[in-house]
Design a protein around this motif. Structure first.
Motif, PDB file in Angstrom:
ATOM      1  N   LYS A 169       0.818  -1.211   0.000  1.00  0.00           N
ATOM      2  CA  LYS A 169       0.000   0.000   0.000  1.00  0.00           C
ATOM      3  C   LYS A 169       0.852   1.261   0.000  1.00  0.00           C
ATOM      4  CE  LYS A 169      -3.567  -2.445   2.634  1.00  0.00           C
ATOM      5  NZ  LYS A 169      -4.363  -2.477   3.890  1.00  0.00           N
ATOM      6  N   THR A 170       2.125   1.093  -0.284  1.00  0.00           N
ATOM      7  CA  THR A 170       3.011   2.264  -0.306  1.00  0.00           C
ATOM      8  C   THR A 170       2.528   3.306  -1.298  1.00  0.00           C
ATOM      9  OG1 THR A 170       4.803   0.679   0.087  1.00  0.00           O
ATOM     10  CG2 THR A 170       5.433   2.954  -0.364  1.00  0.00           C
ATOM     11  N   GLY A 171       1.916   2.854  -2.386  1.00  0.00           N
ATOM     12  CA  GLY A 171       1.421   3.798  -3.395  1.00  0.00           C
ATOM     13  C   GLY A 171       0.414   4.773  -2.825  1.00  0.00           C
ATOM     14  N   LEU A 172      -0.465   4.283  -1.944  1.00  0.00           N
ATOM     15  CA  LEU A 172      -1.448   5.173  -1.329  1.00  0.00           C
ATOM     16  C   LEU A 172      -0.782   6.136  -0.357  1.00  0.00           C
ATOM     17  CD1 LEU A 172      -4.337   6.061  -0.946  1.00  0.00           C
ATOM     18  CD2 LEU A 172      -4.673   4.187   0.674  1.00  0.00           C
ATOM     19  N   LEU A 173       0.216   5.663   0.377  1.00  0.00           N
ATOM     20  CA  LEU A 173       0.967   6.541   1.277  1.00  0.00           C
ATOM     21  C   LEU A 173       1.663   7.644   0.492  1.00  0.00           C
ATOM     22  CD1 LEU A 173       2.328   7.425   3.894  1.00  0.00           C
ATOM     23  CD2 LEU A 173       3.962   5.536   3.616  1.00  0.00           C
ATOM     24  N   THR A 218      -6.399   7.026   8.418  1.00  0.00           N
ATOM     25  CA  THR A 218      -6.628   7.711   9.696  1.00  0.00           C
ATOM     26  C   THR A 218      -6.136   6.930  10.905  1.00  0.00           C
ATOM     27  OG1 THR A 218      -8.878   6.787   9.873  1.00  0.00           O
ATOM     28  CG2 THR A 218      -8.638   8.910   8.752  1.00  0.00           C
ATOM     29  N   ARG A 219      -5.914   5.619  10.742  1.00  0.00           N
ATOM     30  CA  ARG A 219      -5.433   4.837  11.883  1.00  0.00           C
ATOM     31  C   ARG A 219      -4.030   4.287  11.657  1.00  0.00           C
ATOM     32  NH1 ARG A 219      -7.789  -0.991  13.188  1.00  0.00           N
ATOM     33  NH2 ARG A 219      -6.174  -1.445  11.604  1.00  0.00           N
ATOM     34  N   ASP A 220      -3.872   3.456  10.608  1.00  0.00           N
ATOM     35  CA  ASP A 220      -2.586   2.775  10.406  1.00  0.00           C
ATOM     36  C   ASP A 220      -1.445   3.760  10.167  1.00  0.00           C
ATOM     37  OD1 ASP A 220      -4.189   0.585  10.627  1.00  0.00           O
ATOM     38  OD2 ASP A 220      -4.014  -0.058   8.540  1.00  0.00           O
ATOM     39  N   LEU A 221      -1.640   4.706   9.259  1.00  0.00           N
ATOM     40  CA  LEU A 221      -0.562   5.648   8.936  1.00  0.00           C
ATOM     41  C   LEU A 221      -0.301   6.620  10.077  1.00  0.00           C
ATOM     42  CD1 LEU A 221      -1.204   6.449   5.150  1.00  0.00           C
ATOM     43  CD2 LEU A 221       0.406   4.817   6.183  1.00  0.00           C
ATOM     44  N   VAL A 222      -1.323   6.884  10.878  1.00  0.00           N
ATOM     45  CA  VAL A 222      -1.129   7.737  12.059  1.00  0.00           C
ATOM     46  C   VAL A 222      -0.341   6.972  13.117  1.00  0.00           C
ATOM     47  CG1 VAL A 222      -2.288   8.936  13.959  1.00  0.00           C
ATOM     48  CG2 VAL A 222      -3.184   9.135  11.619  1.00  0.00           C
ATOM     49  N   GLU A 223      -0.698   5.701  13.334  1.00  0.00           N
ATOM     50  CA  GLU A 223       0.029   4.884  14.313  1.00  0.00           C
ATOM     51  C   GLU A 223       1.477   4.675  13.892  1.00  0.00           C
ATOM     52  OE1 GLU A 223      -2.156   1.273  14.734  1.00  0.00           O
ATOM     53  OE2 GLU A 223      -3.733   2.170  15.990  1.00  0.00           O
ATOM     54  N   GLU A 224       1.720   4.582  12.576  1.00  0.00           N
ATOM     55  CA  GLU A 224       3.085   4.423  12.072  1.00  0.00           C
ATOM     56  C   GLU A 224       3.848   5.743  12.029  1.00  0.00           C
ATOM     57  OE1 GLU A 224       4.710   1.690  11.310  1.00  0.00           O
ATOM     58  OE2 GLU A 224       3.033   0.334  11.706  1.00  0.00           O
ATOM     59  N   TYR A 229      -2.880  13.531  12.393  1.00  0.00           N
ATOM     60  CA  TYR A 229      -4.315  13.726  12.160  1.00  0.00           C
ATOM     61  C   TYR A 229      -4.852  14.509  13.350  1.00  0.00           C
ATOM     62  CZ  TYR A 229      -9.198  12.298  11.181  1.00  0.00           C
ATOM     63  OH  TYR A 229     -10.546  12.268  10.905  1.00  0.00           O
ATOM     64  N   ARG A 230      -5.188  15.759  13.133  1.00  0.00           N
ATOM     65  CA  ARG A 230      -5.562  16.615  14.260  1.00  0.00           C
ATOM     66  C   ARG A 230      -6.792  17.455  13.924  1.00  0.00           C
ATOM     67  NH1 ARG A 230      -0.721  21.200  13.736  1.00  0.00           N
ATOM     68  NH2 ARG A 230      -1.718  22.399  12.051  1.00  0.00           N
ATOM     69  N   GLN A 231      -7.416  17.964  14.976  1.00  0.00           N
ATOM     70  CA  GLN A 231      -8.589  18.815  14.789  1.00  0.00           C
ATOM     71  C   GLN A 231      -8.149  20.199  14.332  1.00  0.00           C
ATOM     72  OE1 GLN A 231     -11.257  18.943  18.141  1.00  0.00           O
ATOM     73  NE2 GLN A 231     -12.385  20.732  17.363  1.00  0.00           N
ATOM     74  N   VAL A 232      -8.902  20.743  13.396  1.00  0.00           N
ATOM     75  CA  VAL A 232      -8.632  22.103  12.939  1.00  0.00           C
ATOM     76  C   VAL A 232      -8.920  23.050  14.103  1.00  0.00           C
ATOM     77  CG1 VAL A 232      -9.292  23.926  11.330  1.00  0.00           C
ATOM     78  CG2 VAL A 232      -9.225  21.535  10.558  1.00  0.00           C
ATOM     79  N   PRO A 233      -7.962  23.915  14.469  1.00  0.00           N
ATOM     80  CA  PRO A 233      -8.158  24.827  15.604  1.00  0.00           C
ATOM     81  C   PRO A 233      -9.440  25.644  15.487  1.00  0.00           C
ATOM     82  CG  PRO A 233      -5.889  24.893  14.831  1.00  0.00           C
ATOM     83  CD  PRO A 233      -6.644  24.074  13.838  1.00  0.00           C
TER      84      PRO A 233
END
Length: 316
Positions: A169-173, A218-224, A229-233
């Motif tokens: 899935k590197t292509g999506l990253l 939103t989960r795997d790439l954030v954990e890696e 992934y953060r809330q807009v202020p």
């Protein structure tokens, strides 16, 4: 090659490269996909006779057996397209083994009697695995007979669990990191999915290669730590945005992403002035950080050496 099948939904445009190759090789002699079709047949003498309407016909020839040069070239293009897809499948299997692949393997396993078109087929297959799967290939030895795999942008993550035989899935990253860079290094969740939708990737919809993309992004790439992934202020209701994570900043750079984007578009990095300036600033900051780190290391080493010398000096 039974447990992975490379998607055939994408057609590989080989017309121009193939035409150039055909001009270099001469007239096509055989297309095995539809049986033996020899262009030399057209030069053989055949008995002709006149029909009642004055037209000329040839013995043993009919509309279903006569193929012109254009038809044969079209059939060859289709055959090469299928060979490209088959080679992509073979390369993905070799990628999973983490072993080099040789030209001889590709010729005997996939290319076979189309050895004259190896360069065309290999080039298109390499383009596919880079763009879709985020995998590059480079020569392992100067002879060009052995190749090794490495991930696009020098990333070290392919999204495949160690006990899984799924597709990389590197292509999506790579795609997500590129989109964040193009959006000024910060992309809202809405904008990211809007851009991904144009490539056929949709949140909540299973993708033939990437699986369920929302969880991966939103989960795997954030954990890696490839993404933040953060809330807009001050957003109400809450909205979210994506930035590069620390692992992405450590493994790749804006300049590498820009070079990749330029390559995909058939251009050069300077063709995108604002992105190029941003990438240059990033390179300068990285250079300064390296110098600062080296200076700090030198000072610490010097201090340690002085302390060691003092501890071993004889008292007066």
């Amino acid at each position: 090659m039974s447990h992975i099948r490379a998607p055939k939904r994408r057609r590989y445009t080989v017309e121009q490269d193939l035409q150039n190759e055909m001009e270099a090789q001469g007239t096509v002699e055989e297309v095995s996909a539809v049986g033996t079709l020899s262009t030399s047949q057209s030069s053989q003498k055949s008995t002709s006779s006149s029909s009642d309407d004055g037209s000329i016909t040839h013995e043993g020839e009919g509309p279903s057996t006569l193929l012109g040069q254009a038809d044969i070239e079209s059939l060859l293009r289709d055959t090469v397209d299928y060979k490209v897809a088959d080679l992509v499948e073979f390369l993905l299997l070799k990628y999973q083994t983490k072993e080099p692949v040789t030209k001889a393997e590709m010729l005997t396993t996939v290319i076979r009697q189309y050895e004259d078109y190896f360069l065309v087929i290999f080039k298109k297959a390499c383009e596919c695995i880079e763009l879709v799967f985020g995998i590059n290939m480079k020569e392992e030895d100067p002879t060009g007979n052995s190749y090794v795999f490495y991930n696009t942008l020098d990333l070290t993550y392919d999204g495949i669990p160690s006990n899984d035989q799924g597709m990389p899935k590197t292509g999506l990253l790579v795609l997500v990191l590129s989109m964040i860079f193009m959006e000024g290094n910060c992309a809202t969740e809405e904008k990211l999915w809007e851009m991904l939708n144009t490539t056929g990737v949709y949140a909540g919809r299973e993708h033939v290669i990437y699986g369920e993309p929302r969880q991966f992004i939103t989960r795997d790439l954030v954990e890696e730590e490839y993404l933040e992934y953060r809330q807009v202020p001050n957003s109400d209701p809450a909205r979210y945005e994506f930035l590069w994570g620390p692992r992405a900043r450590a493994e790749t750079s804006k300049m590498k992403v820009l070079e990749f984007l330029a390559k995909v578009s058939g251009s050069i990095p300077t063709a995108f002035p604002s992105w190029y300036e941003d990438a240059l600033r990033d390179e300068e900051e990285r250079a300064k950080a390296r110098v600062s780190t080296m200076d700090t290391t030198t000072v610490m080493a010097s201090s340690s050496s002085s302390a060691a010398s003092s501890s071993f000096s004889c008292p007066q």
